[in-house]
Design a protein around this motif. Structure first.
Motif: not given
Length: 369
Positions: A41, A135-139, A132-133, A129
């Protein structure tokens, strides 16, 4: 420092076949990763790995600390993805905050989070993981991949590879072990064959300025096949900070606060170097040295430490664990930072100092900052 067991030297001929197999496995992993066959990734934001080719304390955390300080000055929001060695997190991924116990998140992640509240430190053995967390929450604007040189499932834009000075030397002085260059586990401490260094963008090496002239010819020869810049750094003391759960990060004191005998305590990979820095800063050696394995949690020693009659001086990552004990005696952590003092051109021209070189990399990776 990557220390080998004496038996690794004695049994070297017998261990060599196993080292060849171990090294072959590393070559296969890199080949599969380059072909995209390892489920890699790649973060959508720039990612820089800070790692080494051998085991042991080569200075990854001080370099990460330096990079976070530099990013803070530039206004870059950086996320550190780390395994969190020895951590027992309540959930994964775990976002570290300064109020956590070191046992939950790990000593080094907690220390970095306390020093750099503007950054995000994520603990998870699965770095992808955690990424990715975020990137969804606050990149973030950039990722730093802690101990990431062999963590090939996470794509990166740059590999900063730290070398051990005792690995690159040719002729060890009396008392030094044989060179560990390209001696792969289990015959040595290298995690991969020397060919893996081809992936490095730059090499960093922790050494004292007085050691640099001896290292230069060895580095030029060792790294001839890998024309990359080499940057040397040392640990520079900033001062003593009282150890306590509510100690402000600005509470830095001078050496006079410890004006008599003291105990030096540490649980790090290279106690000798931390002791040398402490002695140089205070101007005298300790009355007693209490050295423990890397990442030691000290809980079993809490009562013995409370019974000491002398002030304690420890390292920054030891302090985040000692703070929970409320020791009834003066306790200080010697705060240090990485200082880059030399650079070397190996097959390249016009190699600048590390900060200038790093600014050039940031301009390429993060052109909007």
């Amino acid at each position: 420092m990557a220390k080998r067991h004496p038996l690794q030297n004695i049994l070297f001929p017998l261990l060599l076949p196993l080292s060849l197999l171990y090294g072959l496995g590393g070559l296969c992993r890199r080949a599969l990763a380059k072909r995209g066959m390892t489920g890699c990734w790649k973060p959508p934001h720039p990612c820089v790995s800070i790692g080494n080719i051998s085991w042991g304390g080569t200075g990854k955390t001080p370099v990460t600390d330096w990079l976070l300080s530099h990013a803070g000055k530039r206004g870059l929001r950086v996320a550190v993805l780390t395994r969190g060695y020895g951590a027992r997190p309540s959930h994964l991924p775990l976002k570290v905050n300064s109020g956590m116990a070191a046992a939950e998140c790990g000593d080094e992640p907690l220390m970095l989070a306390m020093r750099h509240p503007e950054a995000v430190v994520m603990v998870d053995p699965d770095r992808n993981r955690a990424g990715r967390f975020l990137e969804k929450e606050s990149p973030p604007d950039m990722y730093l991949l802690d101990d990431g040189f062999q963590h090939l499932s996470t794509g990166r834009d740059l590999d900063l590879v730290l070398l051990d000075k005792d690995d690159v030397r040719f002729s060890p002085a009396p008392g030094r072990p044989p060179s560990n260059w390209n001696r792969i586990i289990p015959a040595g401490s290298w995690r991969e064959p020397v060919s893996a260094l081809q992936s490095a963008a730059a090499f960093l090496i922790k050494a004292e300025p007085a050691e640099w002239p001896e290292l230069v010819p060895a580095l030029k020869t060792r790294l001839e096949a890998f024309p990359r810049p080499v940057f040397a750094f040392c640990m520079e003391p900033a001062g003593l900070r009282p150890v306590g759960e509510h100690t402000a990060q600005s509470d830095i004191l001078g050496p006079s606060v410890v004006d008599g005998p003291y105990v030096f305590l540490c649980g790090i990979g290279d106690p000798s170097q931390a002791l040398h820095t402490t002695v140089s800063f205070l101007g005298r050696g300790p009355e007693k040295v209490l050295a423990f394995p890397d990442h030691h949690d000290f809980r079993k020693e809490a009562e013995k430490l409370r019974a000491l009659a002398l002030p304690i001086v420890c390292t920054g990552k030891d302090a985040v664990k000692l703070a929970a004990f409320s020791l009834p005696l003066p306790c200080f952590s010697l705060e240090v930072s990485a200082r880059f003092f030399a650079s070397l051109s190996v097959g390249e021209e016009n190699v600048s100092d590390f900060e200038t070189w790093w600014e050039e990399q940031l301009s390429r990776l993060c052109p909007h900052f």
